[in-house]
Design a protein around this motif. Structure first.
Motif, PDB file in Angstrom:
ATOM      1  N   SER A 106       0.985  -1.226   0.040  1.00 22.86           N
ATOM      2  CA  SER A 106      -0.069  -0.087   0.055  1.00 22.86           C
ATOM      3  C   SER A 106       0.785   1.292  -0.045  1.00 22.86           C
ATOM      4  CB  SER A 106      -0.897   0.015   1.318  1.00 22.86           C
ATOM      5  OG  SER A 106      -1.844  -0.893   1.054  1.00 22.86           O
ATOM      6  N   ARG A 107       1.821   1.322   0.718  1.00 21.33           N
ATOM      7  CA  ARG A 107       2.718   2.346   0.959  1.00 21.33           C
ATOM      8  C   ARG A 107       3.530   2.691  -0.336  1.00 21.33           C
ATOM      9  NH1 ARG A 107       6.092   1.197   4.801  1.00 21.33           N
ATOM     10  NH2 ARG A 107       7.807   0.220   3.270  1.00 21.33           N
ATOM     11  N   THR A 108       3.983   1.606  -1.186  1.00 17.97           N
ATOM     12  CA  THR A 108       4.688   1.622  -2.371  1.00 17.97           C
ATOM     13  C   THR A 108       3.593   2.140  -3.208  1.00 17.97           C
ATOM     14  OG1 THR A 108       6.194   0.020  -1.859  1.00 17.97           O
ATOM     15  CG2 THR A 108       5.913   0.511  -3.976  1.00 17.97           C
ATOM     16  N   VAL A 109       2.634   1.652  -3.370  1.00 15.38           N
ATOM     17  CA  VAL A 109       1.583   2.206  -4.560  1.00 15.38           C
ATOM     18  C   VAL A 109       0.912   3.786  -4.244  1.00 15.38           C
ATOM     19  CG1 VAL A 109      -0.658   1.672  -5.464  1.00 15.38           C
ATOM     20  CG2 VAL A 109       1.043  -0.282  -5.181  1.00 15.38           C
ATOM     21  N   ARG A 110       0.444   3.980  -2.905  1.00 15.03           N
ATOM     22  CA  ARG A 110      -0.065   4.990  -2.745  1.00 15.03           C
ATOM     23  C   ARG A 110       0.807   6.377  -2.663  1.00 15.03           C
ATOM     24  NH1 ARG A 110      -4.777   3.424   1.287  1.00 15.03           N
ATOM     25  NH2 ARG A 110      -5.592   1.768   0.055  1.00 15.03           N
ATOM     26  N   ARG A 111       2.151   6.138  -1.895  1.00 16.87           N
ATOM     27  CA  ARG A 111       2.977   7.331  -1.837  1.00 16.87           C
ATOM     28  C   ARG A 111       4.309   7.199  -2.576  1.00 16.87           C
ATOM     29  NH1 ARG A 111       4.647   7.267   4.494  1.00 16.87           N
ATOM     30  NH2 ARG A 111       5.868   9.128   3.579  1.00 16.87           N
ATOM     31  N   GLY A 112       4.620   6.106  -3.358  1.00 16.35           N
ATOM     32  CA  GLY A 112       5.606   5.965  -4.329  1.00 16.35           C
ATOM     33  C   GLY A 112       5.336   6.703  -5.698  1.00 16.35           C
TER      34      GLY A 112
END
Length: 128
Positions: free
Chosen positions: A15-21
Motif C-alpha cells: 500500500s505504501r509503495t503504490v500510494r506514496r511512491g
C-alpha cells in the motif's frame, strides 16, 4: 528466483509503495517505486524489495502464475541495478499475458529507468 529478503510481503508495504511512491505506466504493466529513505524507520536500511500484482484480469490461474514467474525472474536480474532502499511493485495489465519475456523485461526496465531507479543499459545477456 527472487531471494526471500528481496520480496515484499506485508500489505502495508504494498500500500505504501503504490500510494506514496511514484508510478510509471508502460503498455502492459505499471511500475510503482518508493524509496525507503523517505521514512525514518527500521526498514530504511536493507535491500531492495519487489512485489507483484497479477490480477484475474490477466487471465486464468495458469496464465497469471506464468506471468508472475517471468516477472520474478526479471526482478532477480535487476537486483544489482536497483538502489538498496527501493521498494518496487509491478502491476501486470491484461496484455502482459501475451508478451514474451524479452518484451516484459524491456517494459520493466523502461519503467524503472523513467522513474530514475536504474540508469544503466541492459546487458546483452539479460535480454537473451
Amino acid at each position: 528466483m527472487l531471494p526471500e529478503p528481496h520480496r515484499l510481503h506485508r500489505s502495508a508495504d504494498f500500500s505504501r509503495t503504490v500510494r506514496r511512491g511514484r508510478r510509471m505506466g508502460r503498455q502492459d504493466l505499471v511500475v510503482h517505486a518508493f524509496t525507503r529513505d523517505d521514512l525514518s524507520c527500521v526498514f530504511s536500511i536493507g535491500e531492495s524489495r519487489f512485489g507483484l500484482i497479477v490480477s484475474k484480469a490477466v487471465g486464468p490461474a495458469v496464465t497469471r502464475h506464468r506471468v508472475a514467474r517471468r516477472l520474478r525472474h526479471i526482478c532477480s536480474e535487476l537486483l544489482p541495478d536497483v538502489p538498496e532502499t527501493a521498494d518496487i511493485v509491478i502491476r501486470a495489465l491484461p496484455g502482459a499475458a501475451a508478451l514474451s519475456s524479452r518484451d516484459l523485461h524491456r517494459q520493466v526496465r523502461s519503467g524503472l529507468k523513467k522513474l530514475g531507479f536504474i540508469d544503466t543499459a541492459p546487458s546483452k545477456d539479460a535480454l537473451s
